[in-house]
Design a protein around this motif. Structure first.
Motif, short mmCIF file in Angstrom:
data_model
loop_
_atom_site.label_atom_id
_atom_site.label_comp_id
_atom_site.label_asym_id
_atom_site.label_seq_id
_atom_site.Cartn_x
_atom_site.Cartn_y
_atom_site.Cartn_z
N ASP A 171 76.37 -30.59 -68.03
CA ASP A 171 75.97 -29.19 -67.87
C ASP A 171 74.89 -28.76 -68.86
OD1 ASP A 171 77.66 -28.67 -65.75
OD2 ASP A 171 79.26 -27.81 -66.98
N LEU A 172 74.95 -29.27 -70.08
CA LEU A 172 74.11 -28.75 -71.16
C LEU A 172 72.87 -29.57 -71.44
CD1 LEU A 172 76.86 -27.58 -73.69
CD2 LEU A 172 75.86 -26.36 -71.75
N GLY A 173 72.74 -30.71 -70.78
CA GLY A 173 71.55 -31.54 -70.99
C GLY A 173 70.26 -30.80 -70.68
N LYS A 174 70.30 -29.89 -69.73
CA LYS A 174 69.08 -29.15 -69.34
C LYS A 174 68.57 -28.26 -70.47
CE LYS A 174 71.96 -25.64 -67.09
NZ LYS A 174 72.37 -25.09 -65.77
N TYR A 175 69.43 -27.99 -71.45
CA TYR A 175 69.01 -27.20 -72.62
C TYR A 175 68.67 -28.10 -73.80
CZ TYR A 175 71.40 -23.56 -69.94
OH TYR A 175 71.82 -22.70 -68.95
N ASN A 176 68.64 -29.40 -73.58
CA ASN A 176 68.43 -30.38 -74.65
C ASN A 176 69.56 -30.30 -75.68
OD1 ASN A 176 67.07 -32.58 -75.82
ND2 ASN A 176 65.99 -31.24 -77.23
N ILE A 177 70.76 -30.02 -75.19
CA ILE A 177 71.95 -30.04 -76.03
C ILE A 177 72.74 -31.30 -75.68
CG2 ILE A 177 74.13 -28.91 -76.62
CD1 ILE A 177 72.80 -26.26 -75.80
N ARG A 178 72.94 -32.14 -76.67
CA ARG A 178 73.68 -33.39 -76.46
C ARG A 178 75.14 -33.19 -76.87
NH1 ARG A 178 72.68 -36.95 -79.74
NH2 ARG A 178 71.60 -35.70 -81.31
N VAL A 179 76.06 -33.74 -76.08
CA VAL A 179 77.49 -33.60 -76.36
C VAL A 179 78.13 -34.98 -76.35
CG1 VAL A 179 79.62 -32.41 -75.75
CG2 VAL A 179 77.41 -31.40 -75.11
N ASN A 180 78.65 -35.38 -77.48
CA ASN A 180 79.28 -36.69 -77.61
C ASN A 180 80.64 -36.57 -78.29
OD1 ASN A 180 77.12 -38.51 -76.59
ND2 ASN A 180 75.96 -37.64 -78.30
#
Length: 257
Positions: A171-180
């Motif tokens: 969901d957040l990749g489009k904001y250049n937010i990475r979630v790991n």
């Protein structure tokens, strides 16, 4: 090698001790500004005093399970640092029993602490992370990938955290937010050190850490810095094309990939 932390603002929950505190130290050394979060002020004051030698560090006393805690914490970060770039959801604890021994209230408390606190923190952080891009790192446990007997409710809470991590990353990749995420195994902590003193106080730490760990291919308990180094990398610019992964930090103990 530039990790890209210079001038960036980081908030780490559960960071007065253990992996959270060590992660704060590693990021401070690389130029980040760090907000420590925990429930106990005495431990936070001690951590801030020690860590201030490495850079700008502030703290807020807050129970992440309380209503409005996410907004309170993130507002404090913005007030002190003027921005937010990295969120590390580290608040948690060890609670593992057999299914028949757990009360419903225990399930609710565990999910609230380990899952919902990360949800609330991430929701509060999102508007600020969207401004410049950034990273969210969720700490889970290897039981989240491979639950064993008497690992409830924590295995379920951690599994939910892994699913959340993967879905958020999409969901957040489009904001250049990475979630790991990272899945922690046996890593030196207050709990492990208490176990050492309870079970084998006659042994040195080195002896205890390398004794009786036949199920761990590397044959020992991991050091706090070994977990903090992986977290620091995953939240850095060096990991700019990594999102949606869950890395085991367990010396090879987990049977899961």
């Amino acid at each position: 090698m530039d990790f890209g932390y210079e001038g960036k603002a980081v908030v780490i929950t559960g960071s007065s001790k253990g992996i959270g505190r060590q992660t704060a130290e590693e990021m401070l050394k690389l130029g980040a500004k760090v907000m420590l979060v925990a429930r106990g002020e005495e431990a936070l004051v001690k951590a801030q005093k020690e860590l201030s030698a490495y850079g700008k560090v502030e703290y807020i006393v807050q129970d992440v399970t309380e209503a409005g805690a996410g907004e309170t914490i993130i507002n404090a970060v913005i007030d002190k640092f003027g921005r937010l770039d990295v969120l590390v959801n580290n608040a948690g604890g060890a609670f593992a029993e057999s299914f028949e021994d757990i009360e419903v209230s225990d399930w609710e408390g565990d999910l609230n602490l380990k899952l919902m606190s990360a949800v609330k923190m991430s929701k509060a952080a999102l508007p600020h992370l969207k401004e410049n891009g950034g990273a969210i790192l969720n700490l889970t446990a290897i039981a989240g990938k491979a639950p064993g007997a008497s690992t409830l409710p924590t295995a379920v809470s951690r599994s939910a955290g892994l699913s959340m991590t993967k879905a958020m990353s999409k969901d957040l990749g489009k904001y250049n937010i990475r979630v790991n995420a990272v899945c922690i195994g046996l890593i030196r902590s207050d709990q492990i050190e208490k176990m050492w003193q309870r079970q084998a106080p006659e042994l040195s730490w080195e002896e205890f850490a390398t004794t009786g760990h036949d199920n761990t291919p590397l044959g020992r308990i991991g050091e706090t810095t070994e977990a903090a180094n992986v977290i620091t990398f995953l939240c850095s610019d060096l990991a700019s094309y990594i999102t949606g992964v869950a890395v085991n930090i367990d010396g090879g103990a987990s049977p899961a990939l």
